[in-house]
Motif scaffolding. Structure first.
Motif, PDB file in Angstrom:
ATOM      1  N   PHE A  86       0.844  -1.187   0.000  1.00 54.87           N
ATOM      2  CA  PHE A  86       0.000   0.000   0.000  1.00 54.87           C
ATOM      3  C   PHE A  86       0.878   1.235   0.000  1.00 54.87           C
ATOM      4  O   PHE A  86       1.930   1.259   0.629  1.00 54.87           O
ATOM      5  N   ARG A  87       0.441   2.251  -0.697  1.00 52.52           N
ATOM      6  CA  ARG A  87       1.237   3.467  -0.832  1.00 52.52           C
ATOM      7  C   ARG A  87       1.324   4.237   0.477  1.00 52.52           C
ATOM      8  O   ARG A  87       0.405   4.224   1.277  1.00 52.52           O
ATOM      9  N   LYS A  88       2.436   4.937   0.626  1.00 50.69           N
ATOM     10  CA  LYS A  88       2.610   5.819   1.768  1.00 50.69           C
ATOM     11  C   LYS A  88       1.873   7.124   1.485  1.00 50.69           C
ATOM     12  O   LYS A  88       1.738   7.545   0.325  1.00 50.69           O
ATOM     13  N   LEU A  89       1.443   7.765   2.532  1.00 46.62           N
ATOM     14  CA  LEU A  89       0.780   9.062   2.416  1.00 46.62           C
ATOM     15  C   LEU A  89       1.787  10.088   1.901  1.00 46.62           C
ATOM     16  O   LEU A  89       2.912  10.164   2.406  1.00 46.62           O
ATOM     17  N   THR A  90       1.414  10.849   0.897  1.00 51.56           N
ATOM     18  CA  THR A  90       2.315  11.826   0.299  1.00 51.56           C
ATOM     19  C   THR A  90       2.610  12.984   1.249  1.00 51.56           C
ATOM     20  O   THR A  90       3.752  13.404   1.387  1.00 51.56           O
ATOM     21  N   ARG A  91       1.580  13.484   1.898  1.00 48.78           N
ATOM     22  CA  ARG A  91       1.746  14.624   2.798  1.00 48.78           C
ATOM     23  C   ARG A  91       1.701  14.151   4.247  1.00 48.78           C
ATOM     24  O   ARG A  91       0.657  14.152   4.886  1.00 48.78           O
ATOM     25  N   GLU A  92       2.857  13.774   4.743  1.00 50.97           N
ATOM     26  CA  GLU A  92       2.988  13.194   6.082  1.00 50.97           C
ATOM     27  C   GLU A  92       2.435  14.101   7.179  1.00 50.97           C
ATOM     28  O   GLU A  92       1.916  13.619   8.180  1.00 50.97           O
ATOM     29  N   LYS A  93       2.544  15.415   6.995  1.00 48.49           N
ATOM     30  CA  LYS A  93       2.076  16.354   8.021  1.00 48.49           C
ATOM     31  C   LYS A  93       0.566  16.244   8.219  1.00 48.49           C
ATOM     32  O   LYS A  93       0.058  16.627   9.263  1.00 48.49           O
ATOM     33  N   GLN A  94      -0.139  15.745   7.222  1.00 49.14           N
ATOM     34  CA  GLN A  94      -1.595  15.653   7.299  1.00 49.14           C
ATOM     35  C   GLN A  94      -2.075  14.307   7.843  1.00 49.14           C
ATOM     36  O   GLN A  94      -3.261  14.094   8.021  1.00 49.14           O
ATOM     37  N   ARG A  95      -1.161  13.399   8.113  1.00 53.67           N
ATOM     38  CA  ARG A  95      -1.513  12.049   8.560  1.00 53.67           C
ATOM     39  C   ARG A  95      -2.264  12.092   9.890  1.00 53.67           C
ATOM     40  O   ARG A  95      -1.898  12.798  10.808  1.00 53.67           O
ATOM     41  N   LEU A  96      -3.315  11.281   9.973  1.00 49.53           N
ATOM     42  CA  LEU A  96      -4.017  11.054  11.234  1.00 49.53           C
ATOM     43  C   LEU A  96      -3.377   9.848  11.924  1.00 49.53           C
ATOM     44  O   LEU A  96      -2.933   8.911  11.259  1.00 49.53           O
ATOM     45  N   SER A  97      -3.371   9.877  13.231  1.00 50.10           N
ATOM     46  CA  SER A  97      -2.868   8.729  13.987  1.00 50.10           C
ATOM     47  C   SER A  97      -3.847   7.565  13.835  1.00 50.10           C
ATOM     48  O   SER A  97      -4.999   7.749  13.431  1.00 50.10           O
ATOM     49  N   LYS A  98      -3.384   6.383  14.172  1.00 47.18           N
ATOM     50  CA  LYS A  98      -4.271   5.212  14.122  1.00 47.18           C
ATOM     51  C   LYS A  98      -5.472   5.425  15.022  1.00 47.18           C
ATOM     52  O   LYS A  98      -6.604   5.079  14.672  1.00 47.18           O
ATOM     53  N   GLU A  99      -5.267   6.024  16.191  1.00 45.46           N
ATOM     54  CA  GLU A  99      -6.366   6.289  17.127  1.00 45.46           C
ATOM     55  C   GLU A  99      -7.390   7.232  16.518  1.00 45.46           C
ATOM     56  O   GLU A  99      -8.603   7.030  16.682  1.00 45.46           O
ATOM     57  N   GLU A 100      -6.923   8.258  15.799  1.00 48.88           N
ATOM     58  CA  GLU A 100      -7.855   9.188  15.142  1.00 48.88           C
ATOM     59  C   GLU A 100      -8.630   8.483  14.027  1.00 48.88           C
ATOM     60  O   GLU A 100      -9.826   8.733  13.836  1.00 48.88           O
ATOM     61  N   CYS A 101      -7.965   7.610  13.302  1.00 49.45           N
ATOM     62  CA  CYS A 101      -8.643   6.842  12.247  1.00 49.45           C
ATOM     63  C   CYS A 101      -9.745   5.978  12.849  1.00 49.45           C
ATOM     64  O   CYS A 101     -10.881   5.958  12.344  1.00 49.45           O
ATOM     65  N   LEU A 102      -9.427   5.288  13.924  1.00 45.77           N
ATOM     66  CA  LEU A 102     -10.411   4.419  14.563  1.00 45.77           C
ATOM     67  C   LEU A 102     -11.561   5.223  15.155  1.00 45.77           C
ATOM     68  O   LEU A 102     -12.716   4.798  15.111  1.00 45.77           O
ATOM     69  N   GLU A 103     -11.252   6.401  15.670  1.00 46.34           N
ATOM     70  CA  GLU A 103     -12.300   7.284  16.200  1.00 46.34           C
ATOM     71  C   GLU A 103     -13.328   7.619  15.115  1.00 46.34           C
ATOM     72  O   GLU A 103     -14.536   7.590  15.359  1.00 46.34           O
ATOM     73  N   LEU A 104     -12.859   7.915  13.924  1.00 45.17           N
ATOM     74  CA  LEU A 104     -13.780   8.193  12.813  1.00 45.17           C
ATOM     75  C   LEU A 104     -14.625   6.970  12.485  1.00 45.17           C
ATOM     76  O   LEU A 104     -15.837   7.080  12.257  1.00 45.17           O
ATOM     77  N   LEU A 105     -14.002   5.799  12.457  1.00 45.24           N
ATOM     78  CA  LEU A 105     -14.752   4.576  12.160  1.00 45.24           C
ATOM     79  C   LEU A 105     -15.789   4.281  13.239  1.00 45.24           C
ATOM     80  O   LEU A 105     -16.876   3.784  12.949  1.00 45.24           O
ATOM     81  N   ILE A 106     -15.479   4.599  14.465  1.00 47.39           N
ATOM     82  CA  ILE A 106     -16.412   4.352  15.562  1.00 47.39           C
ATOM     83  C   ILE A 106     -17.567   5.346  15.531  1.00 47.39           C
ATOM     84  O   ILE A 106     -18.728   4.959  15.716  1.00 47.39           O
ATOM     85  N   ASN A 107     -17.277   6.603  15.265  1.00 44.55           N
ATOM     86  CA  ASN A 107     -18.292   7.652  15.425  1.00 44.55           C
ATOM     87  C   ASN A 107     -19.110   7.980  14.190  1.00 44.55           C
ATOM     88  O   ASN A 107     -20.268   8.392  14.313  1.00 44.55           O
ATOM     89  N   GLU A 108     -18.542   7.843  13.018  1.00 46.77           N
ATOM     90  CA  GLU A 108     -19.295   8.189  11.810  1.00 46.77           C
ATOM     91  C   GLU A 108     -20.246   7.059  11.449  1.00 46.77           C
ATOM     92  O   GLU A 108     -19.989   5.897  11.771  1.00 46.77           O
ATOM     93  N   LYS A 109     -21.324   7.402  10.766  1.00 44.64           N
ATOM     94  CA  LYS A 109     -22.360   6.416  10.446  1.00 44.64           C
ATOM     95  C   LYS A 109     -22.337   5.944   9.003  1.00 44.64           C
ATOM     96  O   LYS A 109     -22.860   4.882   8.687  1.00 44.64           O
TER      97      LYS A 109
END
Length: 156
Positions: free
Chosen positions: A2-25
């Motif tokens: 899988f490709r690496k994110l081009t703009r590293e400064k914009q990367r969300l942490s794994k915890e932030e990613c999971l938070e979106l998966l938990i909270n969004e519908k």
């Protein structure tokens, strides 16, 4: 793979990613459709933290199901409503892209459907009635996550 994110400064942490998966519908599920064309559709989902899988419910037939039967590799995008920084017009949006393999589950795991429905309502009588009425005409899809990444984007 899988490709690496081009703009590293914009990367969300794994915890932030999971938070979106938990909270969004809702998110956008993308499959490989007819003649290799992408087929993307908005869809409700439930992320189960304990097994790190995403669940969807679906009709038993249609373009999406045909595509999944031909190729189980999918991507799934979830994004939030965004926010404005004080004094700025531009919108900041957090998004997550999940890559993985999706499988069709003919029999609904009852406990997962209860938790899925609780994302939308706490009315347990309504939930039980819906499950009873729809379980024979629908199936569940399970996305096994192989890769996840997220980022925050500013519209400016």
């Amino acid at each position: 793979m899988f490709r690496k994110l081009t703009r590293e400064k914009q990367r969300l942490s794994k915890e932030e990613c999971l938070e979106l998966l938990i909270n969004e519908k809702r998110g956008v599920l993308s499959v490989i459709g007819d003649e290799g064309y992408p087929y993307a559709l908005p869809i409700d989902f439930y992320y189960k933290e304990e097994d790190n899988k995403i669940y969807f419910h679906s009709g038993k037939y249609g373009h999406k199901i045909d595509a999944i039967k031909k190729n189980d590799r999918v991507s799934f995008c979830v994004y939030d409503e965004g926010f404005h920084k004080d004094g700025h017009w531009s919108l900041n949006i957090r998004s997550v892209i999940v890559f993985g393999r999706i499988s069709i589950i003919e029999e609904w795991p009852h406990n997962i459907m209860i938790d899925f429905c609780k994302k939308f309502t706490s009315d347990i009588d309504y939930i039980e009635n819906e499950i009873k009425n729809l379980s024979s005409s629908t199936i569940m899809l399970r996305l096994d996550i192989e890769h996840i990444s997220g980022k925050i984007v500013n519209e400016s």
